[in-house]
Design an enzyme around this catalytic site. Sequence first.
Site, PDB file in Angstrom:
ATOM      1  N   GLY A  35      -8.836  24.635  44.152  1.00 44.71           N
ATOM      2  CA  GLY A  35      -7.655  25.498  44.219  1.00 44.71           C
ATOM      3  C   GLY A  35      -6.848  25.539  42.929  1.00 44.71           C
ATOM      4  O   GLY A  35      -5.944  26.361  42.783  1.00 44.71           O
ATOM      5  N   LYS A 181      31.501  39.763  48.578  1.00 48.85           N
ATOM      6  CA  LYS A 181      30.533  39.115  49.465  1.00 48.85           C
ATOM      7  C   LYS A 181      30.694  37.601  49.413  1.00 48.85           C
ATOM      8  O   LYS A 181      30.950  37.032  48.360  1.00 48.85           O
ATOM      9  CB  LYS A 181      29.129  39.501  48.972  1.00 48.85           C
TER      10      LYS A 181
HETATM   11  C1  R5P Z   1      23.143  37.283  44.578  1.00 46.95           C
HETATM   12  O1  R5P Z   1      24.157  36.920  44.055  1.00 46.95           O
HETATM   13  C2  R5P Z   1      22.301  38.401  44.054  1.00 46.95           C
HETATM   14  O2  R5P Z   1      22.981  39.181  43.143  1.00 46.95           O
HETATM   15  C3  R5P Z   1      21.821  39.267  45.195  1.00 46.95           C
HETATM   16  O3  R5P Z   1      22.935  39.891  45.787  1.00 46.95           O
HETATM   17  C4  R5P Z   1      21.103  38.458  46.209  1.00 46.95           C
HETATM   18  O4  R5P Z   1      20.117  37.697  45.610  1.00 46.95           O
HETATM   19  C5  R5P Z   1      20.502  39.340  47.266  1.00 46.95           C
HETATM   20  O5  R5P Z   1      19.878  38.539  48.198  1.00 46.95           O
HETATM   21  P1  R5P Z   1      19.533  39.073  49.658  1.00 46.95           P
HETATM   22  O6  R5P Z   1      18.712  40.307  49.498  1.00 46.95           O
HETATM   23  O7  R5P Z   1      18.753  37.938  50.260  1.00 46.95           O
HETATM   24  O8  R5P Z   1      20.820  39.322  50.357  1.00 46.95           O
END
Ligand code: R5P
Length: 282
Positions: A35, A181
Amino acid sequence: MRVVSTQKSQILAIGIAKSLGLDFVPTIYSRFPDGEHYLKTGRLDGETIVVGSLTDSDSLVQLLLLLDACEGSECTLVLPYMGYARQDKRFNEGEPISARAIAGALGRMACRVITVHVHEPKILVHFRVDATNVSLGREIGSCLASRGLENPIILAPDGGAVGLARSIGSEGGWETDHLIKTRLSGTEVKIAPKELDVKSREVVIVDDIISTGGTIVQAAMMLREQGASSIHAICVHGVFASNAYSQLKEAGISEILASDTIESGLSKYTAAEGIARAIEGC
Ligand code: R5P
């Protein structure tokens, strides 16, 4: 100067070679019976551009082997997608700073490094060689312009994507906005409620990475409630982990677009010219 690549970055690497007017040197990739990875690349001269996105452990091993095979040549390492970059600090005791571990290992084998929208540009110091981070605002702007959207609003789902949204907005003369967020876990996010000017409008959510799709899905729910006429998603790095694609479709995202830093059927624009500009130093 020649270009070589790991197995999963061949399309982008050939695009970079074309943009620079260089030869692409093919590599044979295979495995030993147990592998372990094996590879053999062609004859190289003084300078080599090694292209390989770090999408999983196999691609990391291939990158290490390829860089080693290029010993004696002056290597520019192009890491279009740098996995492990999101663990850029020790969030809890006992954790590694993964971005530092990876950058340290790869940087030792190259003279110069080029990344594309690396999650946190501060981590570039860990390569310990000259490192440049490429932005694809121009490419995303042209990709969106070709979709024929009418007066779209470009929305960053979190503070980290605001710069990208603004650069895309200024490319097309489009309005931009952003959300706030909070990440609850690797798969869960919460987006703070916000009134947006999206009623009967086309909205493009832009992010550096789409991984599980959770961020875009949460943002899309809010946009739907506020009357957006259509929701599109565009990212640089389309990781699309697990069932991300179907989750995004289920959430009513009309179009999902990504670059070829991670090659897939959703790669609708290329990072090749942006990377070539960085290699040429312009
Ligand atoms: C995080 O800070 C990045 O900018 C993206 O927002 C994040 O990686 C998105 O991840 P997911 O698609 O899992 O919400």
